[in-house]
Design a protein around this motif. Structure first.
Motif, PDB file in Angstrom:
ATOM      1  N   TYR A 194       0.858  -1.175   0.000  1.00  5.51           N
ATOM      2  CA  TYR A 194       0.000   0.000   0.000  1.00  5.51           C
ATOM      3  C   TYR A 194       0.901   1.233   0.000  1.00  5.51           C
ATOM      4  CZ  TYR A 194      -3.887  -3.058   1.324  1.00  5.51           C
ATOM      5  OH  TYR A 194      -4.848  -4.044   1.352  1.00  5.51           O
ATOM      6  N   ALA A 195       0.424   2.327  -0.607  1.00  4.84           N
ATOM      7  CA  ALA A 195       1.226   3.543  -0.647  1.00  4.84           C
ATOM      8  C   ALA A 195       0.370   4.768  -0.398  1.00  4.84           C
ATOM      9  CB  ALA A 195       1.936   3.668  -1.998  1.00  4.84           C
ATOM     10  N   LEU A 196       0.903   5.673   0.422  1.00  4.86           N
ATOM     11  CA  LEU A 196       0.309   6.983   0.653  1.00  4.86           C
ATOM     12  C   LEU A 196       1.438   7.991   0.465  1.00  4.86           C
ATOM     13  CD1 LEU A 196      -2.301   8.482   1.515  1.00  4.86           C
ATOM     14  CD2 LEU A 196      -1.461   8.348   3.870  1.00  4.86           C
ATOM     15  N   ALA A 197       1.535   8.534  -0.741  1.00  7.57           N
ATOM     16  CA  ALA A 197       2.676   9.359  -1.122  1.00  7.57           C
ATOM     17  C   ALA A 197       2.297  10.838  -1.172  1.00  7.57           C
ATOM     18  CB  ALA A 197       3.232   8.889  -2.471  1.00  7.57           C
ATOM     19  N   LEU A 226       4.011   2.033   2.125  1.00  6.48           N
ATOM     20  CA  LEU A 226       4.971   3.031   1.675  1.00  6.48           C
ATOM     21  C   LEU A 226       4.412   4.410   2.006  1.00  6.48           C
ATOM     22  CD1 LEU A 226       7.670   3.338   0.042  1.00  6.48           C
ATOM     23  CD2 LEU A 226       6.217   3.730  -1.964  1.00  6.48           C
ATOM     24  N   LEU A 227       5.147   5.152   2.830  1.00  5.75           N
ATOM     25  CA  LEU A 227       4.688   6.458   3.296  1.00  5.75           C
ATOM     26  C   LEU A 227       5.716   7.524   2.942  1.00  5.75           C
ATOM     27  CD1 LEU A 227       2.609   8.115   4.986  1.00  5.75           C
ATOM     28  CD2 LEU A 227       4.051   7.630   6.983  1.00  5.75           C
ATOM     29  N   GLU A 228       5.258   8.596   2.304  1.00  6.95           N
ATOM     30  CA  GLU A 228       6.123   9.715   1.960  1.00  6.95           C
ATOM     31  C   GLU A 228       5.685  10.939   2.756  1.00  6.95           C
ATOM     32  OE1 GLU A 228       7.897  11.769  -2.084  1.00  6.95           O
ATOM     33  OE2 GLU A 228       5.770  11.230  -2.041  1.00  6.95           O
ATOM     34  N   VAL A 229       6.642  11.581   3.432  1.00 10.36           N
ATOM     35  CA  VAL A 229       6.326  12.740   4.261  1.00 10.36           C
ATOM     36  C   VAL A 229       7.373  13.830   4.059  1.00 10.36           C
ATOM     37  CG1 VAL A 229       5.035  11.510   6.054  1.00 10.36           C
ATOM     38  CG2 VAL A 229       7.526  11.700   6.227  1.00 10.36           C
ATOM     39  N   ALA A 230       6.928  15.081   4.162  1.00  7.52           N
ATOM     40  CA  ALA A 230       7.838  16.218   4.147  1.00  7.52           C
ATOM     41  C   ALA A 230       8.435  16.388   5.539  1.00  7.52           C
ATOM     42  CB  ALA A 230       7.100  17.487   3.735  1.00  7.52           C
ATOM     43  N   THR A 231       9.698  16.779   5.592  1.00  6.99           N
ATOM     44  CA  THR A 231      10.397  16.866   6.870  1.00  6.99           C
ATOM     45  C   THR A 231      11.046  18.233   7.048  1.00  6.99           C
ATOM     46  OG1 THR A 231      12.432  15.959   5.893  1.00  6.99           O
ATOM     47  CG2 THR A 231      10.889  14.398   6.901  1.00  6.99           C
ATOM     48  N   THR A 232      11.348  18.534   8.303  1.00  2.00           N
ATOM     49  CA  THR A 232      12.042  19.771   8.650  1.00  2.00           C
ATOM     50  C   THR A 232      13.138  19.473   9.657  1.00  2.00           C
ATOM     51  OG1 THR A 232      11.801  21.988   9.611  1.00  2.00           O
ATOM     52  CG2 THR A 232      10.339  20.287  10.466  1.00  2.00           C
ATOM     53  N   GLY A 233      14.228  20.210   9.552  1.00  2.00           N
ATOM     54  CA  GLY A 233      15.315  20.048  10.505  1.00  2.00           C
ATOM     55  C   GLY A 233      15.182  20.946  11.709  1.00  2.00           C
ATOM     56  N   ALA A 234      14.201  21.831  11.724  1.00  2.60           N
ATOM     57  CA  ALA A 234      14.049  22.761  12.843  1.00  2.60           C
ATOM     58  C   ALA A 234      12.578  23.050  13.086  1.00  2.60           C
ATOM     59  CB  ALA A 234      14.799  24.059  12.560  1.00  2.60           C
ATOM     60  N   HIS A 351      17.723  19.728   2.782  1.00  3.22           N
ATOM     61  CA  HIS A 351      18.441  20.617   1.877  1.00  3.22           C
ATOM     62  C   HIS A 351      18.355  22.053   2.366  1.00  3.22           C
ATOM     63  CE1 HIS A 351      14.245  20.503   0.345  1.00  3.22           C
ATOM     64  NE2 HIS A 351      14.437  21.798   0.158  1.00  3.22           N
ATOM     65  N   ALA A 352      19.468  22.752   2.308  1.00  2.00           N
ATOM     66  CA  ALA A 352      19.486  24.141   2.742  1.00  2.00           C
ATOM     67  C   ALA A 352      20.766  24.813   2.277  1.00  2.00           C
ATOM     68  CB  ALA A 352      19.393  24.238   4.261  1.00  2.00           C
ATOM     69  N   GLY A 353      20.647  26.070   1.982  1.00  2.00           N
ATOM     70  CA  GLY A 353      21.812  26.902   1.769  1.00  2.00           C
ATOM     71  C   GLY A 353      22.045  27.724   3.020  1.00  2.00           C
ATOM     72  N   TYR A 354      22.976  28.627   2.942  1.00  2.00           N
ATOM     73  CA  TYR A 354      23.286  29.450   4.118  1.00  2.00           C
ATOM     74  C   TYR A 354      22.055  30.251   4.529  1.00  2.00           C
ATOM     75  CZ  TYR A 354      25.333  32.980   7.133  1.00  2.00           C
ATOM     76  OH  TYR A 354      25.611  33.791   8.186  1.00  2.00           O
ATOM     77  N   GLY A 355      21.650  30.084   5.775  1.00  2.00           N
ATOM     78  CA  GLY A 355      20.515  30.832   6.299  1.00  2.00           C
ATOM     79  C   GLY A 355      19.166  30.338   5.830  1.00  2.00           C
ATOM     80  N   GLU A 356      19.118  29.240   5.061  1.00  2.00           N
ATOM     81  CA  GLU A 356      17.846  28.727   4.562  1.00  2.00           C
ATOM     82  C   GLU A 356      17.344  27.596   5.463  1.00  2.00           C
ATOM     83  OE1 GLU A 356      18.512  27.513   0.588  1.00  2.00           O
ATOM     84  OE2 GLU A 356      18.685  29.550  -0.205  1.00  2.00           O
ATOM     85  N   PRO A 357      16.046  27.360   5.485  1.00  2.00           N
ATOM     86  CA  PRO A 357      15.495  26.284   6.322  1.00  2.00           C
ATOM     87  C   PRO A 357      15.905  24.921   5.799  1.00  2.00           C
ATOM     88  CG  PRO A 357      13.800  27.187   4.902  1.00  2.00           C
ATOM     89  CD  PRO A 357      14.999  28.089   4.752  1.00  2.00           C
ATOM     90  N   ARG A 358      15.932  23.952   6.694  1.00  2.00           N
ATOM     91  CA  ARG A 358      16.347  22.597   6.346  1.00  2.00           C
ATOM     92  C   ARG A 358      15.102  21.736   6.129  1.00  2.00           C
ATOM     93  NH1 ARG A 358      19.490  20.855  11.226  1.00  2.00           N
ATOM     94  NH2 ARG A 358      18.211  22.417  12.288  1.00  2.00           N
ATOM     95  N   PHE A 359      14.654  21.651   4.884  1.00  2.00           N
ATOM     96  CA  PHE A 359      13.474  20.876   4.533  1.00  2.00           C
ATOM     97  C   PHE A 359      13.884  19.679   3.671  1.00  2.00           C
ATOM     98  CE2 PHE A 359      10.921  25.075   4.617  1.00  2.00           C
ATOM     99  CZ  PHE A 359      10.844  25.014   5.999  1.00  2.00           C
ATOM    100  N   GLY A 360      13.131  18.588   3.779  1.00  2.00           N
ATOM    101  CA  GLY A 360      13.393  17.404   2.970  1.00  2.00           C
ATOM    102  C   GLY A 360      12.124  16.627   2.717  1.00  2.00           C
ATOM    103  N   MET A 361      12.262  15.451   2.086  1.00  4.84           N
ATOM    104  CA  MET A 361      11.129  14.577   1.795  1.00  4.84           C
ATOM    105  C   MET A 361      11.597  13.142   2.006  1.00  4.84           C
ATOM    106  SD  MET A 361       7.879  14.779   0.769  1.00  4.84           S
ATOM    107  CE  MET A 361       7.643  16.225  -0.265  1.00  4.84           C
ATOM    108  N   ASP A 362      11.071  12.491   3.040  1.00  2.97           N
ATOM    109  CA  ASP A 362      11.487  11.126   3.391  1.00  2.97           C
ATOM    110  C   ASP A 362      10.506  10.102   2.840  1.00  2.97           C
ATOM    111  OD1 ASP A 362      13.443  12.442   4.778  1.00  2.97           O
ATOM    112  OD2 ASP A 362      13.109  11.403   6.681  1.00  2.97           O
ATOM    113  N   LEU A 363      11.041   8.941   2.522  1.00  2.00           N
ATOM    114  CA  LEU A 363      10.241   7.822   2.039  1.00  2.00           C
ATOM    115  C   LEU A 363      10.469   6.658   2.986  1.00  2.00           C
ATOM    116  CD1 LEU A 363       8.357   7.294  -0.389  1.00  2.00           C
ATOM    117  CD2 LEU A 363      10.317   6.301  -1.573  1.00  2.00           C
TER     118      LEU A 363
END
Length: 384
Positions: A194-197, A226-234, A351-363
């Motif tokens: 099963y998948a929820l993406a 299978l689960l896909e979620v957006a993530t944050t480092g902060a 992913h982030a550049g200098y001073g940018e938020p740390r966002f990603g997408m985990d599977l």
């Protein structure tokens, strides 16, 4: 018609050889009941914070207008959240393949989206199969099913009779049980993926409750999720504001989130009245609440799908969408509360550049953490 040959058998041949993209769809619920629910949610009392009148997640995609608006948003260069998710999915999925290869999974997609991710999964699951792969796309919107299925099946050569689209709101426990029974009739004891993406889970008010219900009602010991979620480092206000700006920057996304209220009420849409409101949700996630606020300076009267009329006072709101980006500790708690066990996971990195938020997408590949039901004791031996 020969003996043993029925209409469905002949229909399989028609679907496979006609040269036209026919869509055979099982309708799993009464659409009039959904209109009743939508109308009821729009009758909720006044709220200046988006916690009263609302468009629930499934209704955001329900209907032709919303489907087209969503497909346009997914290709918008100014909407990197979903575009990057679609483009990076093949690589992220490839990292989980050792955990699914060779196990003979059938595939049930909960929310087909654009179909690109389903295509990637189906393409790999059908490799080297001794038997035939069964594909069950499930969506509340028949039009979304048709559009997503077209892309998902492109060039794969799956038999038409092995593709069973189901129009169903999978967010209800009763519907989930119906879906499981259907899938079991189709594949027997063979394993199902099963998948929820697409970070769909984050669009539900009770995300933990939804995941717990799906794991409980759908998954057998041999099945995976299978689960896909957006993530944050902060988890802080600057990161929450940056998350809101990701959505606010896309005109096409704005068209999508307002499409349902425009389709099902007579509200004249003013995009300046759409607010993308960030918040830190305890210690688990960043939340973005998208609301439509009456800023006309006067009360309005809205006509609903059943032709009844309601008051829409000054400063009242209609919640159009909620979404989240999960912190690591939030995901750990989410899986624990849902009784879901992690089998494998690809962390995309924040992913982030200098001073940018740390966002990603985990599977993540999950299984049920609930103990398997005990085997029934053998009947007593009458000869002892």
């Amino acid at each position: 018609m020969t003996e043993g040959e029925g209409a469905l058998h002949r229909l399989d041949g028609v679907l496979s050889t006609s040269g036209y993209f026919w869509t055979l769809c099982l309708v799993g619920e009464d659409q009039s009941e959904k209109f009743s629910r939508l109308t009821s949610e729009l009758r909720a009392p006044f709220s200046a914070t988006g916690d009263g009148k609302r468009i629930s997640s499934g209704f955001s995609y329900w209907g032709v207008e919303s489907t087209v608006a969503w497909l346009h948003a997914c290709s918008d260069l100014f909407y990197p959240v979903m575009r990057a998710s679609i483009e990076s999915f093949p690589h992220r999925w490839s990292q989980l393949l050792p955990s699914v290869t060779g196990q003979g999974f059938h595939y049930v997609s909960l929310g087909t989206g654009t179909g690109h991710k389903d295509h990637t999964v189906l393409e790999t699951l059908q490799r080297g199969r001794a038997g035939e792969l069964c594909y069950v796309p499930v969506d509340v919107s028949p039009e979304m099913l048709r559009q997503g299925q077209r892309e998902a099946l492109r060039g794969l050569g799956l038999r038409a009779s092995n593709v069973v689209p189901v129009q169903l709101d999978f967010a209800g426990a009763r519907n989930a049980r119906r879906l499981r029974r259907l899938v079991e009739e189709l594949v027997g004891d063979e394993p199902v993926l099963y998948a929820l993406a697409g970070n769909t889970l984050a669009n539900f008010e009770s995300d933990t409750g939804l995941l717990a219900m799906l794991v409980r009602e759908l998954l057998r010991p041999q099945d995976r999720f299978l689960l896909e979620v957006a993530t944050t480092g902060a988890l802080d206000e600057p990161s929450a504001l940056a998350a809101a700006q990701e959505y606010q920057a896309s005109p096409r996304f704005g068209e999508f989130v307002t499409s349902a209220v425009m389709q099902y009420t007579d509200l004249h849409i003013d995009m300046d009245s759409v607010s993308f409101e960030p918040a830190v949700e305890d210690d688990r996630a960043l939340m973005v609440k998208v609301v439509y606020r009456n800023r006309t300076g006067a009360p309005l009267r809205l006509t609903l799908p059943d032709r009844s009329r309601i008051d829409f006072p000054e400063s009242d709101t209609i919640r159009l969408l909620i979404t989240r980006k999960y912190a690591e500790q939030g995901l750990v708690k989410l899986l624990g509360d849902a009784r879901a066990q992690e089998v494998d996971r690809y962390r995309s990195g924040s992913h982030a550049g200098y001073g940018e938020p740390r966002f990603g997408m985990d599977l993540m590949l999950l299984r049920s953490a609930a103990p398997a039901p005990a085997a029934a004791p053998p009947p007593p031996n009458p000869f002892t």
